[in-house]
Design a protein around this motif. Structure first.
Motif, PDB file in Angstrom:
ATOM      1  N   GLN A   1       0.835  -1.206   0.000  1.00 26.55           N
ATOM      2  CA  GLN A   1       0.000   0.000   0.000  1.00 26.55           C
ATOM      3  C   GLN A   1       0.869   1.256   0.000  1.00 26.55           C
ATOM      4  OE1 GLN A   1      -3.248   0.061   2.770  1.00 26.55           O
ATOM      5  NE2 GLN A   1      -3.469   2.292   2.676  1.00 26.55           N
TER       6      GLN A   1
ATOM      7  N   VAL B   1      -7.965   2.671  -0.628  1.00 31.16           N
ATOM      8  CA  VAL B   1      -7.792   1.335  -1.193  1.00 31.16           C
ATOM      9  C   VAL B   1      -9.173   0.720  -1.384  1.00 31.16           C
ATOM     10  CG1 VAL B   1      -6.889  -0.986  -0.790  1.00 31.16           C
ATOM     11  CG2 VAL B   1      -5.515   0.999  -0.178  1.00 31.16           C
ATOM     12  N   VAL B   2      -9.457   0.253  -2.615  1.00 33.74           N
ATOM     13  CA  VAL B   2     -10.762  -0.322  -2.939  1.00 33.74           C
ATOM     14  C   VAL B   2     -10.544  -1.642  -3.667  1.00 33.74           C
ATOM     15  CG1 VAL B   2     -11.816   1.969  -3.128  1.00 33.74           C
ATOM     16  CG2 VAL B   2     -10.973   0.823  -5.177  1.00 33.74           C
ATOM     17  N   PRO B   3     -11.539  -2.516  -3.660  1.00 37.95           N
ATOM     18  CA  PRO B   3     -11.390  -3.781  -4.386  1.00 37.95           C
ATOM     19  C   PRO B   3     -11.472  -3.573  -5.896  1.00 37.95           C
ATOM     20  CG  PRO B   3     -13.585  -3.613  -3.419  1.00 37.95           C
ATOM     21  CD  PRO B   3     -12.803  -2.447  -2.904  1.00 37.95           C
TER      22      PRO B   3
ATOM     23  N   ARG C   1      -6.833  -5.707  -4.950  1.00 36.24           N
ATOM     24  CA  ARG C   1      -7.098  -4.349  -4.467  1.00 36.24           C
ATOM     25  C   ARG C   1      -6.264  -3.331  -5.235  1.00 36.24           C
ATOM     26  NH1 ARG C   1      -5.594  -3.846   1.433  1.00 36.24           N
ATOM     27  NH2 ARG C   1      -3.740  -4.935   0.670  1.00 36.24           N
TER      28      ARG C   1
ATOM     29  N   GLU D   1     -15.772   1.701  -3.146  1.00 38.87           N
ATOM     30  CA  GLU D   1     -15.456   0.756  -2.070  1.00 38.87           C
ATOM     31  C   GLU D   1     -16.582  -0.241  -1.839  1.00 38.87           C
ATOM     32  OE1 GLU D   1     -13.747   0.868   2.522  1.00 38.87           O
ATOM     33  OE2 GLU D   1     -14.582   2.687   1.616  1.00 38.87           O
TER      34      GLU D   1
END
Length: 281
Positions: A65, A97-99, A171, A262
């Motif tokens: 990240q 942070v998103v899938p 992600r 998200e």
């Protein structure tokens, strides 16, 4: 005899453990010393960074990240000073942070920006997309009258950008920015002109009153001049507040887009009326 490593003066001995702040200072200092050494590498690959992190006990997820955040980092202008304090920031920025996968998330963002935010693509460079406001008649009408039941908070921005970088296989890190610099410059010029005109006019009224022989003319002139200057100051202050609210609405719009990403709430369709309006250029 006790082993050498147990002596108080040796690392790893009986010294008290370090807290988090001290650990961060030690790691930063060690990195600085390493950078000064002659054999320090100029560049490290992701694999090398992950390997170094594992040696010191840093989670690979956190490292990935951090790498993604570094790759999406954009240098923004310093917002200190009178202009920054009165008129607020020139940029709205949000990241999360998103899938998803980079190409899919960028496609979702592009569809949303064009359908729901009245924007059009400006540039497409690798993992980054930028948009600008539609300037056609129907787009201007929608933005002016809030057709669709909500304000279009990103249309005042000179440019809206999105950078999407993979964190892992499932992600991505999304960074969104909206540039309100042009709007702020216009409002700074407008507010400065109003305030300057008010102050000049106020001083002029007082100066003219000194030329009058009527009793109390100077007092009346001073009161009128002060009121005129105060009104101009209030107008300039209102312009500054309006600019701050504009950026705050843009910030909220970016955060809401990330919320939808998200939670998988980016819609792929809308009402027939909105589809028609979006298709008219």
């Amino acid at each position: 005899m006790a082993p050498e490593s147990d002596s108080p003066g040796q690392p790893g001995g009986s010294l008290a453990p370090l807290d988090r702040a001290a650990l961060e200072r030690v790691m930063a200092r060690a990195a600085e010393l390493q950078a000064r050494s002659a054999d320090a590498p100029e560049h490290l690959t992701d694999a090398q960074i992950l390997a170094l992190g594992s040696e010191v006990g840093i989670s690979s997820d956190h490292l990935r990240q951090a790498l993604a955040e570094e790759r999406t980092r954009v240098a923004l202008p310093d917002e200190t000073g009178v202009v920054g304090s009165w008129f607020g920031a020139s940029h709205a920025v949000a990241s999360r942070v998103v899938p998803g996968k980079p190409a899919d998330v960028l496609a979702q963002l592009d569809g949303w920006m064009q359908r729901e935010e009245l924007l059009r693509v400006r540039r497409r460079i690798g993992d980054r997309l930028t948009w600008e406001a539609r300037r056609d008649f129907m787009g201007s009408m929608q933005a002016s009258f809030n057709i669709g039941g909500r304000p279009y908070a990103l249309t005042p921005a000179a440019e809206v950008g999105a950078t999407v970088v993979a964190v892992d296989a499932a992600r991505v890190l999304v960074r969104l920015e909206a540039d309100f610099g042009n709007s702020r410059r216009r409002n700074v010029a407008w507010a400065g002109g109003v305030a300057g005109l008010g102050a000049t006019s106020g001083v002029g009224v007082v100066a003219l009153s000194t030329l009058s022989a009527e009793p109390g003319a100077l007092v009346i002139g001073a009161v009128v001049g002060s009121v005129w200057t105060g009104v101009a100051g209030l107008v300039a202050s209102a312009v500054a507040r309006s600019q701050r609210r504009k950026v705050a609405r843009g910030q909220l719009a970016l955060e809401q887009i990330l919320d939808r990403l998200e939670h998988g709430e980016i819609r792929s369709s809308k009402s027939p009326l909105m589809e028609f309006l979006s298709s008219v250029r």
